[in-house]
Design a protein around this motif. Structure first.
Motif, PDB file in Angstrom:
ATOM      1  N   LEU A  44      11.001 -24.150 -90.759  1.00 29.26           N
ATOM      2  CA  LEU A  44      12.790 -24.479 -92.190  1.00 29.26           C
ATOM      3  C   LEU A  44      12.602 -25.549 -93.110  1.00 29.26           C
ATOM      4  CD1 LEU A  44      15.571 -24.465 -89.155  1.00 29.26           C
ATOM      5  CD2 LEU A  44      13.979 -22.178 -90.509  1.00 29.26           C
ATOM      6  N   PRO A  46      13.487 -28.486 -94.185  1.00 29.21           N
ATOM      7  CA  PRO A  46      14.824 -29.884 -93.382  1.00 29.21           C
ATOM      8  C   PRO A  46      15.009 -31.014 -94.840  1.00 29.21           C
ATOM      9  CG  PRO A  46      12.304 -30.321 -92.700  1.00 29.21           C
ATOM     10  CD  PRO A  46      12.197 -29.369 -93.525  1.00 29.21           C
ATOM     11  N   ILE A  63      21.663 -30.676 -87.067  1.00 26.37           N
ATOM     12  CA  ILE A  63      22.001 -29.413 -87.194  1.00 26.37           C
ATOM     13  C   ILE A  63      23.188 -29.028 -87.233  1.00 26.37           C
ATOM     14  CG2 ILE A  63      20.847 -27.392 -86.024  1.00 26.37           C
ATOM     15  CD1 ILE A  63      18.589 -30.034 -84.565  1.00 26.37           C
ATOM     16  N   HIS A  70      23.627 -28.423 -95.834  1.00 27.71           N
ATOM     17  CA  HIS A  70      23.484 -30.200 -94.755  1.00 27.71           C
ATOM     18  C   HIS A  70      23.917 -30.703 -95.284  1.00 27.71           C
ATOM     19  CE1 HIS A  70      18.439 -29.016 -94.434  1.00 27.71           C
ATOM     20  NE2 HIS A  70      18.893 -28.409 -95.375  1.00 27.71           N
ATOM     21  N   LEU A  89      18.166 -30.182 -90.843  1.00 26.60           N
ATOM     22  CA  LEU A  89      17.955 -28.779 -90.330  1.00 26.60           C
ATOM     23  C   LEU A  89      19.610 -27.610 -91.082  1.00 26.60           C
ATOM     24  CD1 LEU A  89      15.571 -28.539 -87.942  1.00 26.60           C
ATOM     25  CD2 LEU A  89      15.394 -28.196 -90.405  1.00 26.60           C
ATOM     26  N   MET A 114      12.925 -24.043 -85.393  1.00 25.63           N
ATOM     27  CA  MET A 114      13.201 -25.545 -85.586  1.00 25.63           C
ATOM     28  C   MET A 114      12.453 -26.221 -84.591  1.00 25.63           C
ATOM     29  SD  MET A 114      17.903 -24.606 -85.158  1.00 25.63           S
ATOM     30  CE  MET A 114      18.923 -24.223 -86.435  1.00 25.63           C
ATOM     31  N   SER A 117       9.931 -26.395 -86.942  1.00 27.06           N
ATOM     32  CA  SER A 117       9.836 -26.991 -88.687  1.00 27.06           C
ATOM     33  C   SER A 117      10.122 -29.311 -88.245  1.00 27.06           C
ATOM     34  CB  SER A 117      11.112 -26.553 -88.782  1.00 27.06           C
ATOM     35  OG  SER A 117      10.896 -25.415 -89.311  1.00 27.06           O
TER      36      SER A 117
END
Length: 139
Positions: A44, A46, A63, A70, A89, A114, A117
């Motif tokens: 992912l 970020p 998250i 975001h 994320l 997640m 990442s």
């Protein structure tokens, strides 16, 4: 480090279920190709805010659940940017124009993505001081 993050992310079942709904909607809208289903799980992307990532700065991970991006964390970012390095994320591929895999991702893959990442960005030994998650109750 990553093991604690993985266990924490495994508890995010509602965010995973929410993503399944997104995956279904994107699939029916023609959002990806069948070839993409065989690709390895992607990392992912970020978004980061606040203080620079240095060895002594505290780390906050945010998250967002479906259907947020975001930007849902704007107030928290403003409130904590002077104290933390903030990593945000979203559910996988929600911040992209299309899915990278035709059927999206399953309940095992999302937490794995997640955690991988975060580990790729922060490093395997980096401590996460605060993790905040949210979802709108998909389950």
């Amino acid at each position: 480090g990553a093991e604690v993050a993985m266990r924490t992310l495994a508890l995010l079942g509602s965010a995973v279920a929410a993503f399944a709904a997104v995956a279904f909607a994107v699939y029916w809208s023609g959002g990806s190709s069948p070839e993409s289903d065989t690709l390895p799980l992607p990392l992912l992307e970020p978004k980061v805010f606040g203080r620079p990532l240095t060895p002594d700065v505290r780390v906050m991970v945010l998250i967002a659940g479906y259907p947020d991006t975001h930007e849902v964390w704007a107030h928290q970012v403003r409130a904590f940017a002077d104290e933390y390095h903030i990593v945000s994320l979203t559910t996988p591929d929600y911040d992209r124009a299309s899915l990278r895999r035709r059927w999206g991702y399953n309940f095992t893959e999302v937490p794995e993505m997640m955690a991988r990442s975060l580990e790729a960005y922060l490093g395997p030994a980096r401590r996460i001081d605060v993790m905040i998650t949210h979802d709108w109750g998909a389950i």
